[in-house]
Motif scaffolding. Structure first.
Motif, PDB file in Angstrom:
ATOM      1  N   ARG A   1       4.930   3.293  11.484  1.00  0.00           N
ATOM      2  CA  ARG A   1       3.589   3.597  10.975  1.00  0.00           C
ATOM      3  C   ARG A   1       3.628   3.893   9.483  1.00  0.00           C
ATOM      4  N   ARG A   2       4.622   4.679   9.044  1.00  0.00           N
ATOM      5  CA  ARG A   2       4.745   4.992   7.617  1.00  0.00           C
ATOM      6  C   ARG A   2       5.028   3.738   6.802  1.00  0.00           C
ATOM      7  N   LEU A   3       5.909   2.880   7.308  1.00  0.00           N
ATOM      8  CA  LEU A   3       6.208   1.644   6.591  1.00  0.00           C
ATOM      9  C   LEU A   3       4.980   0.745   6.492  1.00  0.00           C
ATOM     10  N   ARG A   4       4.201   0.670   7.581  1.00  0.00           N
ATOM     11  CA  ARG A   4       2.988  -0.154   7.554  1.00  0.00           C
ATOM     12  C   ARG A   4       1.976   0.385   6.555  1.00  0.00           C
ATOM     13  N   ARG A   5       1.826   1.708   6.506  1.00  0.00           N
ATOM     14  CA  ARG A   5       0.881   2.306   5.553  1.00  0.00           C
ATOM     15  C   ARG A   5       1.333   2.102   4.119  1.00  0.00           C
ATOM     16  N   ARG A   6       2.641   2.237   3.864  1.00  0.00           N
ATOM     17  CA  ARG A   6       3.151   1.988   2.512  1.00  0.00           C
ATOM     18  C   ARG A   6       2.902   0.550   2.096  1.00  0.00           C
ATOM     19  N   LEU A   7       3.144  -0.376   3.030  1.00  0.00           N
ATOM     20  CA  LEU A   7       2.893  -1.782   2.742  1.00  0.00           C
ATOM     21  C   LEU A   7       1.412  -2.027   2.472  1.00  0.00           C
ATOM     22  N   ALA A   8       0.538  -1.393   3.232  1.00  0.00           N
ATOM     23  CA  ALA A   8      -0.905  -1.571   3.032  1.00  0.00           C
ATOM     24  C   ALA A   8      -1.343  -1.015   1.677  1.00  0.00           C
ATOM     25  N   VAL A   9      -0.810   0.139   1.286  1.00  0.00           N
ATOM     26  CA  VAL A   9      -1.158   0.716  -0.015  1.00  0.00           C
ATOM     27  C   VAL A   9      -0.645  -0.174  -1.137  1.00  0.00           C
ATOM     28  N   TRP A  10       0.595  -0.647  -1.016  1.00  0.00           N
ATOM     29  CA  TRP A  10       1.164  -1.524  -2.038  1.00  0.00           C
ATOM     30  C   TRP A  10       0.344  -2.812  -2.159  1.00  0.00           C
ATOM     31  N   TRP A  11      -0.022  -3.384  -1.012  1.00  0.00           N
ATOM     32  CA  TRP A  11      -0.802  -4.622  -1.020  1.00  0.00           C
ATOM     33  C   TRP A  11      -2.172  -4.402  -1.651  1.00  0.00           C
ATOM     34  N   HIS A  12      -2.814  -3.276  -1.333  1.00  0.00           N
ATOM     35  CA  HIS A  12      -4.134  -2.987  -1.888  1.00  0.00           C
ATOM     36  C   HIS A  12      -4.052  -2.808  -3.402  1.00  0.00           C
TER      37      HIS A  12
ATOM     38  N   ARG B   1      -3.510  -6.266  -4.976  1.00  0.00           N
ATOM     39  CA  ARG B   1      -4.731  -7.083  -4.971  1.00  0.00           C
ATOM     40  C   ARG B   1      -5.744  -6.583  -5.979  1.00  0.00           C
ATOM     41  N   ARG B   2      -5.836  -5.262  -6.141  1.00  0.00           N
ATOM     42  CA  ARG B   2      -6.797  -4.682  -7.068  1.00  0.00           C
ATOM     43  C   ARG B   2      -6.421  -4.984  -8.510  1.00  0.00           C
ATOM     44  N   SER B   3      -5.123  -4.935  -8.859  1.00  0.00           N
ATOM     45  CA  SER B   3      -4.701  -5.200 -10.229  1.00  0.00           C
ATOM     46  C   SER B   3      -4.794  -6.680 -10.562  1.00  0.00           C
ATOM     47  N   ALA B   4      -4.644  -7.566  -9.574  1.00  0.00           N
ATOM     48  CA  ALA B   4      -4.728  -8.998  -9.810  1.00  0.00           C
ATOM     49  C   ALA B   4      -6.177  -9.462  -9.988  1.00  0.00           C
ATOM     50  N   GLY B   5      -7.093  -8.793  -9.305  1.00  0.00           N
ATOM     51  CA  GLY B   5      -8.483  -9.274  -9.310  1.00  0.00           C
ATOM     52  C   GLY B   5      -9.322  -8.421 -10.104  1.00  0.00           C
TER      53      GLY B   5
END
Length: 104
Positions: free
Chosen positions: A86-97, A100-104
């Motif tokens: 669960r922690r790894l999934r949340r870290r991945l989701a935060v990193w991905w968000h 995506r925010r810095s690219a767009g």
């Protein structure tokens, strides 16, 4: 009083939010993969068995029917019950968000 257009916008916003979800929806106990959803067992043992089976079969991805896509799907199922996953999934989701925010 709400206008008819407001009600239509609300429906499209719900679809847009639903299309971005990944994980298990706690209310309906369904695995959400973007706009797709798959029913999951309500028992913890059943979810753990499915998650472990997906990961183990994913390691045999070189075989014809099985595939390496099963590993992340199994980890996603396991992330509902295992705190480490669960922690790894949340870290991945935060990193991905953030990415995506810095690219767009």
């Amino acid at each position: 009083m709400t206008k008819r257009n407001d009600r239509q916008d609300t429906g499209s916003e719900k679809r847009r939010v639903r299309a971005r979800r990944f994980g298990i929806d706690h209310a309906s106990h369904r695995l959400m993969l973007g706009s797709f959803s798959i029913g999951m067992p309500r028992s913890r043992i059943g979810r753990m068995a499915i998650g472990v089976a997906l990961v183990l079969c994913g390691f045999l991805g070189f075989l014809p029917i099985l595939g390496f896509w099963m590993i992340p799907l199994g980890l996603l199922v396991l992330s509902h019950d295992l705190p480490i996953a669960r922690r790894l999934r949340r870290r991945l989701a935060v990193w991905w968000h953030k990415r995506r925010r810095s690219a767009g």
